[in-house]
Design a protein around this motif. Sequence first.
Motif, PDB file in Angstrom:
ATOM      1  N   ALA A   1      26.130  21.443  13.269  1.00  0.00           N
ATOM      2  CA  ALA A   1      26.056  19.987  13.420  1.00  0.00           C
ATOM      3  C   ALA A   1      24.961  19.448  12.511  1.00  0.00           C
ATOM      4  CB  ALA A   1      25.757  19.642  14.874  1.00  0.00           C
TER       5      ALA A   1
ATOM      6  N   SER B   1      21.572  17.835  11.320  1.00  0.00           N
ATOM      7  CA  SER B   1      20.247  17.929  11.924  1.00  0.00           C
ATOM      8  C   SER B   1      19.885  16.625  12.615  1.00  0.00           C
ATOM      9  CB  SER B   1      19.206  18.251  10.852  1.00  0.00           C
ATOM     10  OG  SER B   1      17.906  18.190  11.382  1.00  0.00           O
ATOM     11  N   ALA B   2      19.254  16.744  13.779  1.00  0.00           N
ATOM     12  CA  ALA B   2      18.783  15.576  14.516  1.00  0.00           C
ATOM     13  C   ALA B   2      17.360  15.196  14.138  1.00  0.00           C
ATOM     14  CB  ALA B   2      18.864  15.849  16.022  1.00  0.00           C
ATOM     15  N   SER B   3      16.628  16.117  13.520  1.00  0.00           N
ATOM     16  CA  SER B   3      15.209  15.875  13.248  1.00  0.00           C
ATOM     17  C   SER B   3      14.903  15.556  11.791  1.00  0.00           C
ATOM     18  CB  SER B   3      14.381  17.089  13.670  1.00  0.00           C
ATOM     19  OG  SER B   3      14.766  18.248  12.943  1.00  0.00           O
TER      20      SER B   3
ATOM     21  N   ASP C   1      12.034  14.678   4.360  1.00  0.00           N
ATOM     22  CA  ASP C   1      13.443  15.007   4.511  1.00  0.00           C
ATOM     23  C   ASP C   1      13.859  15.791   3.261  1.00  0.00           C
ATOM     24  OD1 ASP C   1      14.193  13.603   7.078  1.00  0.00           O
ATOM     25  OD2 ASP C   1      13.342  11.915   5.967  1.00  0.00           O
TER      26      ASP C   1
ATOM     27  N   THR D   1      18.557  23.843  12.573  1.00  0.00           N
ATOM     28  CA  THR D   1      18.906  23.953  13.993  1.00  0.00           C
ATOM     29  C   THR D   1      17.709  24.424  14.806  1.00  0.00           C
ATOM     30  OG1 THR D   1      21.233  24.388  13.494  1.00  0.00           O
ATOM     31  CG2 THR D   1      20.439  25.097  15.652  1.00  0.00           C
TER      32      THR D   1
ATOM     33  N   ASP E   1      15.248  21.493  15.030  1.00  0.00           N
ATOM     34  CA  ASP E   1      15.709  20.520  16.014  1.00  0.00           C
ATOM     35  C   ASP E   1      15.333  20.927  17.431  1.00  0.00           C
ATOM     36  OD1 ASP E   1      16.843  19.045  13.981  1.00  0.00           O
ATOM     37  OD2 ASP E   1      18.900  19.645  14.408  1.00  0.00           O
TER      38      ASP E   1
END
Length: 385
Positions: free
Chosen positions: A29, A31-33, A270, A288, A291
């Motif tokens: 998925a 990355s959320a961070s 980033d 992952t 995160d």
Amino acid sequence: MTEIALPAADGTVRPYALDGSAALPAQAAPSASRLAYAAAHVVADPLRASAEGGSGQIDWDATLRLRHRLWDLGLGVAEAMDTSQRGMGLDWPSARELGRRSVAEARSRGAKVVVGIATDQLPVRGNELAAVRDAYLEQLAEIEGLGGEVVLMASRQLADAATGVEDYVSVYDAVLRAASRPVILHWLGEVFDPALAGYWGHPEPAKALTVVSDLITRHAASVRGIKVSLLDAELERELRRRLPAGVHLFTGDDYHYTDLIAGDGDRYSDALLGAFAVIGRQAAAALTRLDAGDEDGFREILAPTEALSRLVFAAPTRFYKVGVVWLAYLDGAQDHFRMIGGFETGRSLGHLGDLLRAADAVGLFADPEFTARRAAGYFAAQGIW
């Protein structure tokens, strides 16, 4: 494990057996961070690609399959950038078509893509400043008209036409005022492209820092972020400290990305990296971990890949694309080792052999036996067996 004859940059040929593949995801998925983009290359049509140049050198289907591999890993794609040989075989009409296709493919699956725009419809030298500005505006309108987000790439034509800081600022002011959505700026150092020496009107990047940060501050609402590719981690950290709230620093430092992405305190970079096109599975697995708050796990996966990345991006750095394509071929992401413009001749056979060893050391290859057969066949055709 199959043993193959492998050349090295020191001029020797030695037997080598691949160690094996790392247990890494084929899908992940986003990355959320962190925001993470891989600058992807283009796959040449092997029957048409040559140093003679000309149109029709791109295999569009294979090129788009590469993008889907990156999207499957949760990574965004940075399109039509220098990894795609922009200005080194990929001209503006081809870049425009590449952007059109990638934006449509990304939209079909809800994936992320940003598209590089430049001024490469002009000759490199002898342009008036107004012509450079208008070239940027033309490409901006083309990509935004497709619904795409843009990376405002550093311009060889601007570097040639500008006589000082004011000329750079006037062009960027005009383009940022015209943008209909926030853009990513692009600061590419001369190590990647000697024609960009003295960009922003200063021969020393440290002196250009204030020009860049002031420009972004004035246009903060129009700037999503800036990609910095100077291979100077401390300068990147300093610019990161100066950015207005909400503006992202996208590291383009293919030597120090682990520390820069991990960050220090509340500040981090980033990613918008050519290296991530090579180590996509490692990058996805490491992000992952990050995160989940596991920075040690993030570093454990990603830090060892920097040795490979440093070799891919070794001087003369502009030929790093050869390593990106070579490793994609060895890992089965494309069916041949040819590049548009015959660019694959930019690295020696010994360098290619060293890249295979370094990639194997971090478990890059999903099927080492397959990779060994491909490498052995290629080197045998060059008289090495």
